[in-house]
Every structure is written in structure tokens, then in C-alpha cells.
Scaffold this motif. Structure first.
Motif, PDB file in Angstrom:
ATOM      1  N   ASN A  12       0.713  -1.536   0.131  1.00  0.00           N
ATOM      2  CA  ASN A  12       0.337  -0.046   0.304  1.00  0.00           C
ATOM      3  C   ASN A  12       0.741   1.564   0.117  1.00  0.00           C
ATOM      4  OD1 ASN A  12      -2.070  -1.419   0.051  1.00  0.00           O
ATOM      5  ND2 ASN A  12      -2.205  -1.636   2.280  1.00  0.00           N
ATOM      6  N   VAL A  13       2.065   1.283   0.153  1.00  0.00           N
ATOM      7  CA  VAL A  13       3.400   2.187  -0.175  1.00  0.00           C
ATOM      8  C   VAL A  13       3.432   2.520  -1.467  1.00  0.00           C
ATOM      9  CG1 VAL A  13       5.199   3.362   0.759  1.00  0.00           C
ATOM     10  CG2 VAL A  13       4.208   1.471   2.132  1.00  0.00           C
ATOM     11  N   TYR A  14       3.426   3.676  -1.810  1.00  0.00           N
ATOM     12  CA  TYR A  14       3.518   3.776  -3.855  1.00  0.00           C
ATOM     13  C   TYR A  14       4.580   5.055  -2.983  1.00  0.00           C
ATOM     14  CZ  TYR A  14      -0.546   1.257  -4.434  1.00  0.00           C
ATOM     15  OH  TYR A  14      -1.108  -0.336  -4.236  1.00  0.00           O
ATOM     16  N   LEU A  15       5.705   5.086  -4.625  1.00  0.00           N
ATOM     17  CA  LEU A  15       6.257   5.904  -4.435  1.00  0.00           C
ATOM     18  C   LEU A  15       7.153   6.633  -5.643  1.00  0.00           C
ATOM     19  CD1 LEU A  15       9.758   3.606  -2.846  1.00  0.00           C
ATOM     20  CD2 LEU A  15       7.864   5.675  -1.584  1.00  0.00           C
ATOM     21  N   ALA A  16       6.719   7.771  -6.185  1.00  0.00           N
ATOM     22  CA  ALA A  16       7.276   8.702  -6.921  1.00  0.00           C
ATOM     23  C   ALA A  16       8.868   9.471  -6.643  1.00  0.00           C
ATOM     24  CB  ALA A  16       6.699  10.272  -6.958  1.00  0.00           C
ATOM     25  N   LEU A  17       9.697   8.256  -8.308  1.00  0.00           N
ATOM     26  CA  LEU A  17      10.942   8.475  -8.108  1.00  0.00           C
ATOM     27  C   LEU A  17      11.294   9.152  -9.159  1.00  0.00           C
ATOM     28  CD1 LEU A  17      11.412   4.443  -7.608  1.00  0.00           C
ATOM     29  CD2 LEU A  17      11.467   5.824  -5.760  1.00  0.00           C
ATOM     30  N   ASN A  18      12.987   9.742  -8.570  1.00  0.00           N
ATOM     31  CA  ASN A  18      13.725  10.202 -10.028  1.00  0.00           C
ATOM     32  C   ASN A  18      15.006   9.502 -10.084  1.00  0.00           C
ATOM     33  OD1 ASN A  18      14.679  11.640 -11.356  1.00  0.00           O
ATOM     34  ND2 ASN A  18      15.555  13.429 -10.060  1.00  0.00           N
ATOM     35  N   ASN A  19      15.146   9.048 -10.676  1.00  0.00           N
ATOM     36  CA  ASN A  19      16.461   7.777 -10.436  1.00  0.00           C
ATOM     37  C   ASN A  19      16.295   6.882  -9.447  1.00  0.00           C
ATOM     38  OD1 ASN A  19      17.137   8.082 -13.363  1.00  0.00           O
ATOM     39  ND2 ASN A  19      17.995  10.052 -12.297  1.00  0.00           N
ATOM     40  N   GLU A  20      16.970   6.971  -8.727  1.00  0.00           N
ATOM     41  CA  GLU A  20      16.538   6.306  -7.039  1.00  0.00           C
ATOM     42  C   GLU A  20      16.298   6.949  -5.903  1.00  0.00           C
ATOM     43  OE1 GLU A  20      19.357   3.452  -6.644  1.00  0.00           O
ATOM     44  OE2 GLU A  20      19.279   2.441  -8.705  1.00  0.00           O
ATOM     45  N   GLN A  21      15.859   7.858  -6.198  1.00  0.00           N
ATOM     46  CA  GLN A  21      15.909   8.936  -5.118  1.00  0.00           C
ATOM     47  C   GLN A  21      14.558   9.624  -5.029  1.00  0.00           C
ATOM     48  OE1 GLN A  21      17.139  13.478  -5.408  1.00  0.00           O
ATOM     49  NE2 GLN A  21      16.704  13.426  -3.458  1.00  0.00           N
ATOM     50  N   ILE A  22      13.518   9.202  -3.607  1.00  0.00           N
ATOM     51  CA  ILE A  22      12.538   9.465  -3.142  1.00  0.00           C
ATOM     52  C   ILE A  22      12.001  10.733  -4.037  1.00  0.00           C
ATOM     53  CG2 ILE A  22      10.756   9.328  -2.189  1.00  0.00           C
ATOM     54  CD1 ILE A  22      12.393   6.134  -0.878  1.00  0.00           C
ATOM     55  N   MET A  23      11.287  11.007  -4.478  1.00  0.00           N
ATOM     56  CA  MET A  23      10.677  12.499  -4.775  1.00  0.00           C
ATOM     57  C   MET A  23       9.144  12.869  -3.505  1.00  0.00           C
ATOM     58  SD  MET A  23      10.881  12.975  -8.891  1.00  0.00           S
ATOM     59  CE  MET A  23       9.232  11.903  -9.110  1.00  0.00           C
ATOM     60  N   ALA A  24       8.243  11.592  -3.617  1.00  0.00           N
ATOM     61  CA  ALA A  24       7.422  11.574  -2.718  1.00  0.00           C
ATOM     62  C   ALA A  24       6.696  10.149  -2.442  1.00  0.00           C
ATOM     63  CB  ALA A  24       5.654  12.096  -3.689  1.00  0.00           C
ATOM     64  N   SER A  25       5.706  10.155  -1.072  1.00  0.00           N
ATOM     65  CA  SER A  25       5.274   8.777  -1.209  1.00  0.00           C
ATOM     66  C   SER A  25       3.732   9.125  -0.744  1.00  0.00           C
ATOM     67  CB  SER A  25       5.712   7.979  -0.658  1.00  0.00           C
ATOM     68  OG  SER A  25       6.314   8.638   0.818  1.00  0.00           O
TER      69      SER A  25
END
Length: 100
Positions: A12-25
Motif C-alpha cells: 500500500n506504499v507508493y513512491l514517486a522516484l527520480n532515478n533512485e531518489q524518492i520524490m514523494a510517497s
């Protein structure tokens, strides 16, 4: 507690990534947006709104008609975001904790 929670509900955890860096979750569960977090370096760029839209759509696709979200009082940035998407306050809850 936080580590255990994330591991038990990792689906239930969704991530927005830029390469391997987490932008938002965004974390969803039982008709609720449990957590919405934007990394400080990505704040103010609309990623919170996009992550929130994603979470809302996931819950709607699961059949929920009523979506809840909790946030810390005086977090005006979060409050303004939620109001802009049609959320309305329905209850105030006080949470207490003890630091050991």
C-alpha cells in the motif's frame, strides 16, 4: 513501530522516484490516505498533489466512496492542498504520546 508498519503494508506504499531518489510517497489503507510525504528538495513542485491524486484514484478503484485523511494541526500547506481537492474537516482528534 514505523519500520514494522511499512514492512507489513508495503503493498500500500507508493513512491514517486527520480532515478533512485524518492520524490514523494503516499500510503493508503482501508479508505484512508495514511501518509503523504514529499522530500524537502521536491516540495513546491506539485508532487504532493500528484501523489495525493494517485492515492485517491487507488482507493476509488478499490470501491471506496468516502476517503479520509489525517494531518497534523497547523500544517497549513497540507491543509490547503486537501481543501483544494475538496476535502472538508469532519472531526478533530487529539493524539497523545510520551517520549521515553
Amino acid at each position: 513501530m514505523i519500520r514494522k508498519y511499512k514492512l507489513n503494508n508495503k503493498g500500500n506504499v507508493y513512491l514517486a522516484l527520480n532515478n533512485e531518489q524518492i520524490m514523494a510517497s503516499v500510503t493508503i489503507s482501508d479508505g484512508e490516505i495514511d501518509n503523504l510525504i514529499v522530500s524537502p528538495e521536491y516540495q513546491g513542485r506539485g508532487y504532493g498533489k500528484k501523489a495525493l491524486h494517485f492515492g485517491i484514484n487507488q482507493l476509488l478503484n478499490q470501491g471506496y466512496k468516502d476517503i479520509r485523511i489525517c494531518y497534523m494541526e497547523n500544517n497549513t500547506v497540507a491543509e490547503n492542498l486537501y481543501y483544494s481537492l475538496g476535502f472538508k474537516p469532519v472531526q478533530t482528534t487529539h493524539v497523545y504520546r510520551e517520549f521515553l
